[in-house]
Motif scaffolding. Sequence first.
Motif, mmCIF file in Angstrom:
data_model
loop_
_atom_site.group_PDB
_atom_site.id
_atom_site.type_symbol
_atom_site.label_atom_id
_atom_site.label_comp_id
_atom_site.label_asym_id
_atom_site.label_seq_id
_atom_site.Cartn_x
_atom_site.Cartn_y
_atom_site.Cartn_z
ATOM 1 N N SER A 33 -12.440 2.993 -10.645
ATOM 2 C CA SER A 33 -11.149 3.338 -10.039
ATOM 3 C C SER A 33 -10.462 4.495 -10.764
ATOM 4 O O SER A 33 -10.410 4.530 -12.002
ATOM 5 C CB SER A 33 -10.218 2.123 -10.076
ATOM 6 N N ILE A 43 -3.963 -2.637 0.413
ATOM 7 C CA ILE A 43 -5.023 -2.199 -0.496
ATOM 8 C C ILE A 43 -5.144 -3.207 -1.652
ATOM 9 O O ILE A 43 -4.144 -3.751 -2.113
ATOM 10 C CB ILE A 43 -4.688 -0.794 -1.052
ATOM 11 N N HIS A 99 -15.389 5.349 1.697
ATOM 12 C CA HIS A 99 -13.974 5.452 2.089
ATOM 13 C C HIS A 99 -13.498 6.871 1.793
ATOM 14 O O HIS A 99 -13.753 7.406 0.703
ATOM 15 C CB HIS A 99 -13.124 4.456 1.303
ATOM 16 N N HIS A 118 -4.047 4.835 6.948
ATOM 17 C CA HIS A 118 -4.761 4.889 5.674
ATOM 18 C C HIS A 118 -5.862 5.938 5.660
ATOM 19 O O HIS A 118 -5.724 6.973 5.012
ATOM 20 C CB HIS A 118 -5.320 3.493 5.375
ATOM 21 N N SER A 162 -10.438 0.354 -6.274
ATOM 22 C CA SER A 162 -9.410 -0.460 -5.591
ATOM 23 C C SER A 162 -9.983 -1.122 -4.344
ATOM 24 O O SER A 162 -9.447 -2.100 -3.856
ATOM 25 C CB SER A 162 -8.250 0.441 -5.153
ATOM 26 N N ASP A 163 -11.052 -0.532 -3.798
ATOM 27 C CA ASP A 163 -11.619 -1.031 -2.539
ATOM 28 C C ASP A 163 -12.791 -1.963 -2.746
ATOM 29 O O ASP A 163 -13.515 -2.279 -1.793
ATOM 30 C CB ASP A 163 -12.036 0.161 -1.667
ATOM 31 N N ILE A 167 -8.589 -5.053 3.954
ATOM 32 C CA ILE A 167 -9.217 -3.884 4.602
ATOM 33 C C ILE A 167 -10.612 -4.270 5.086
ATOM 34 O O ILE A 167 -11.027 -3.932 6.195
ATOM 35 C CB ILE A 167 -9.276 -2.693 3.626
ATOM 36 N N HIS A 217 -10.156 9.961 2.751
ATOM 37 C CA HIS A 217 -8.863 10.297 3.362
ATOM 38 C C HIS A 217 -8.985 11.645 4.052
ATOM 39 O O HIS A 217 -8.100 12.480 3.976
ATOM 40 C CB HIS A 217 -7.766 10.361 2.294
#
Length: 229
Positions: free
Chosen positions: A53, A142, A103, A168, A83-84, A147, A105
């Motif tokens: 992370s 999160i 993942h 997100h 975090s995921d 998720i 963004h």
Amino acid sequence: MTLTQDVARTVAGLRDDVCALHAELPRYGLVAWTAGNVSARVPGAELLVIKPSGVRYEDLTPQSMVVCDLDGTVVEGDHAPSSDTAAQAYVYRHRADVGGVVHTHSPYATAWAARAEPVPCVLTMCADEFGGDIPVGPFAMIGDDSIGRGIVETLAGSRSPAVLMQNHGVFAVGPTARDAVKAAVMCEDVARTTHLARQLGAPVPVSEADTDRLFERYQHVYGQQEERS
Ligand SMILES: O=C(CO)[C@@H](O)[C@@H](O)COP(=O)(O)O
């Protein structure tokens, strides 16, 4: 947990692969700073390998990847896992066909996620890779498996390997982590071109029959056959 010699060998290879795949995310403009992550299932073991992370992409190394069990508990590694982790562990527990999760963004796809609007299937490349619209999943907090639940529930009714999680960003899955990265790259490309088309007017949807034919061709004929073995 002590890894058997075979699992330890597999994990060592996945550390290299997952670390190398992380470099594709900034390379394709899919992430900023430390956003985004990649994980891979460890075949034959209830384990996953995931990004540490908050570590910058240029500082990632195979040794910094974190090995967790499918409850998200760290089994091997000196860093806190992504975090995921809980979210992606949930996906691995509920989708036996998934070997990799990504993942991002990425800006255009995340803009569609901000509006909670699916990317409509108006391009052959959307039909090829996603087999229809790119779906939107629910807003989810999160850090826990929320998720992951949203990913599994949303993709249950879709051929798409990618889902736009509301407000997100993109989560993409695949039989391997490389396939998941590819889906994330193509998701951003399709989202961008569809957005541009929308600026010119109303894009024309690909028919359901043509979408089916394009998807079947791309999934089973396109490319070099040995890649599909
Ligand atoms: O969006 C989120 C979590 O879903 C970001 O924090 C994520 O992209 C990056 O978090 P990690 O560095 O992997 O812990």
